[in-house]
Enzyme design. Sequence first.
Site, PDB file in Angstrom:
ATOM      1  N   ASP A 256     -28.910  -6.621 -29.517  1.00 35.36           N
ATOM      2  CA  ASP A 256     -29.800  -7.488 -30.283  1.00 35.36           C
ATOM      3  C   ASP A 256     -31.262  -7.066 -30.147  1.00 35.36           C
ATOM      4  O   ASP A 256     -32.057  -7.248 -31.067  1.00 35.36           O
ATOM      5  CB  ASP A 256     -29.639  -8.938 -29.827  1.00 35.36           C
ATOM      6  CG  ASP A 256     -28.367  -9.586 -30.379  1.00 35.36           C
ATOM      7  OD1 ASP A 256     -27.730  -8.976 -31.259  1.00 35.36           O
ATOM      8  OD2 ASP A 256     -28.019 -10.687 -29.929  1.00 35.36           O
ATOM      9  N   GLY A 257     -31.630  -6.477 -28.997  1.00 34.74           N
ATOM     10  CA  GLY A 257     -32.998  -6.004 -28.822  1.00 34.74           C
ATOM     11  C   GLY A 257     -33.359  -4.915 -29.815  1.00 34.74           C
ATOM     12  O   GLY A 257     -34.473  -4.878 -30.347  1.00 34.74           O
TER      13      GLY A 257
END
EC number: 2.7.1.23
Length: 282
Positions: free
Chosen positions: A67-68
């Site tokens: 997700d980063g």
Amino acid sequence: MHVGIVAQRGNERATSLAGEIREQLRALEVTVWVDTATAEALACAGECGRDTTAFTDCDLVVSIGGDGTFLFAARGAGATPILGVNLGEVGFLNAVAPADAVEAVREEVNRYRETGAVRCREVPRVVAAGDGWASTPALNEVAIQGEQRGHGHGVAVDVRVDGSQYEATRADGVLVATPTGSTAYNLSEGGPLVQPSVDALVVTEMCGADALPPLVTGLDSEIRIRVETLDDGGEGRVVVASDGGRLTRVDPPVEMTVTAADEPARVAGPAADFFEALSKLE
């Protein structure tokens, strides 16, 4: 058609998959740009390397990682749809498995050529704005705090929602999250989980003194936050962090509004199973 690719830095698997997708797209006569770090790893920096801010001119962006990485891609993609390939553990934003990545990208290319658009859904972002400044729109959350957290470094905040006071207290800070961001920083600060389909914003105080429970309010709410002083006697600045990355520093006392951004993010491909992803948090 133009496709941008962003791969998780320092992840050989992500770099390798980025190279494979790039070659497949080139075979389909698609113009491919790759983020500068990945382009250097693929030895194509001069040919295909671009800063992610250039990806606003793409028709699709492929994010490979966790997700980063998706959040990093979203900062530069603007309104361009992003397809997330999940190499992480949870993957609330990345719904495509690595084994399915090439086919998923190919499907979106074919759909674009047939209809002029890729399949995507809109996901809200939040933005903080004050006198002459605005934060970078955030997909997860905007956090307002002092330059340091803990004793002697908190802020005195007054939080109002649509004109009515919600809380006035001292705290490490306050964050406003989207439903997407409810599973991230908000959750670690004791905020509630919110299904992505709910049109809402979440207001969560960070280690507040006698704080009220977190508040879920409408997506169209205007949240006004005034930072009166800092606990250390007024020295230091107020930090407004967008998704933990882009920082805006302002001098107290300061007043700002936090609202849903005018331009949402656009997520391409299939949606992640929210409850399946939640099970991986345990």
